[in-house]
Design an enzyme around this catalytic site. Structure first.
Site, mmCIF file in Angstrom:
data_model
loop_
_atom_site.group_PDB
_atom_site.id
_atom_site.type_symbol
_atom_site.label_atom_id
_atom_site.label_comp_id
_atom_site.label_asym_id
_atom_site.label_seq_id
_atom_site.Cartn_x
_atom_site.Cartn_y
_atom_site.Cartn_z
ATOM 1 N N GLU A 117 0.846 -1.194 0.000
ATOM 2 C CA GLU A 117 0.000 0.000 0.000
ATOM 3 C C GLU A 117 0.882 1.244 0.000
ATOM 4 O O GLU A 117 1.787 1.386 0.829
ATOM 5 C CB GLU A 117 -0.947 0.024 1.203
ATOM 6 C CG GLU A 117 -1.871 1.240 1.179
ATOM 7 C CD GLU A 117 -3.057 1.135 2.116
ATOM 8 O OE1 GLU A 117 -3.742 2.158 2.290
ATOM 9 O OE2 GLU A 117 -3.298 0.040 2.673
ATOM 10 N N ASP A 175 -2.653 12.327 -2.543
ATOM 11 C CA ASP A 175 -2.717 13.780 -2.635
ATOM 12 C C ASP A 175 -3.056 14.153 -4.075
ATOM 13 O O ASP A 175 -2.361 13.777 -5.011
ATOM 14 C CB ASP A 175 -1.364 14.381 -2.240
ATOM 15 C CG ASP A 175 -1.454 15.877 -1.984
ATOM 16 O OD1 ASP A 175 -2.164 16.565 -2.744
ATOM 17 O OD2 ASP A 175 -0.809 16.351 -1.036
ATOM 18 N N GLU A 188 -12.098 8.273 3.886
ATOM 19 C CA GLU A 188 -13.246 8.026 3.020
ATOM 20 C C GLU A 188 -14.547 8.427 3.703
ATOM 21 O O GLU A 188 -15.421 9.057 3.085
ATOM 22 C CB GLU A 188 -13.276 6.541 2.647
ATOM 23 C CG GLU A 188 -14.406 6.160 1.713
ATOM 24 C CD GLU A 188 -14.443 4.678 1.448
ATOM 25 O OE1 GLU A 188 -15.467 4.204 0.935
ATOM 26 O OE2 GLU A 188 -13.444 3.995 1.769
#
Length: 226
Positions: free
Chosen positions: A57, A131, A208
């Site tokens: 990740e 970003d 999220e």
């Protein structure tokens, strides 16, 4: 155009608010044994002591998604890369609370780790809410550019998956444009539901949830390495 594969510059503060005593102790006691070695080739045996599937990740935030994936699949090794200390502290807390033994962390540039892995060694790569660098002159800083994608593609196994999540409309359009130019990735979506609905095996993050509270749409892209 230069991109993160050649710029190799991390923008922003490496540390936000001052760590509390307990957080500082967590870093002191647990980060070193969980850290990716600073130099040398990397593979599953080096990181976890055996041959197992590897996933990575890029920019794991506070580590909720990374820890959630690791908890679901304890026989898979997970590498999390995050340049900011406060995010690393969050991940360490999730690793401790979940008693996870299949996660290794790198506090720095993810591409420094990617380039040290064998080709065709990763089963999945995640890039969630990167970003967006919304100004056009900063587009070269976005991780979804051909330089980073070339590196990622080289390390993914054929049939492996690249997952991208974003709530930023500019980044969404940019990513679709860049990925559509690639011939080494195929978008898996066949209906709008496929990229507007979070898959069951895609743990939700605080970022999220915040985006949805603010009324933002979230897009979930899944690409398969050819």
């Amino acid at each position: 155009m230069n991109d993160p594969a050649t710029i190799r510059r991390l923008y922003g503060r490496r540390q936000g608010h001052k760590l509390r005593l307990g957080q500082a102790a967590l870093v002191e006691e647990t980060l070193a044994p969980l850290s990716v070695p600073e130099a040398g080739p990397l593979d599953a045996t080096t990181l976890f002591g055996d041959d197992r599937p590897l996933e990575l990740e890029i920019g794991f935030g506070a580590g909720e998604h990374l820890a959630g994936q690791a908890a679901m699949r304890p026989d898979t090794g997970f590498i999390g890369c995050e340049p900011f200390l406060n995010g690393v502290v969050g991940a360490l807390g999730h690793i401790r609370d979940g008693d996870l033994t299949n996660v290794r962390l790198h506090m720095g540039d993810a591409l420094d780790v990617v380039e040290r892995l064998p080709d065709a060694s990763l089963s999945r790569v995640y890039l969630l809410h990167p970003d967006p660098w919304p100004k056009a002159r900063h587009a070269k800083r976005r991780m979804v550019n051909h330089g980073p994608l070339d590196a990622i593609a080289a390390k993914l196994k054929p049939g492996a998956e690249f997952r991208l999540g974003t709530d930023d409309p500019t980044y969404c359009r940019w990513a679709m444009m860049i990925m559509n130019q690639r011939r080494d990735f195929v978008w898996t979506a066949t209906t709008p539901h496929d990229f507007l609905t979070r898959p069951d095996d895609w743990p939700e993050t605080r970022y999220e949830r915040k985006a949805r509270r603010q009324g933002h749409e979230v897009w979930y892209f899944r690409y398969v390495r050819q």
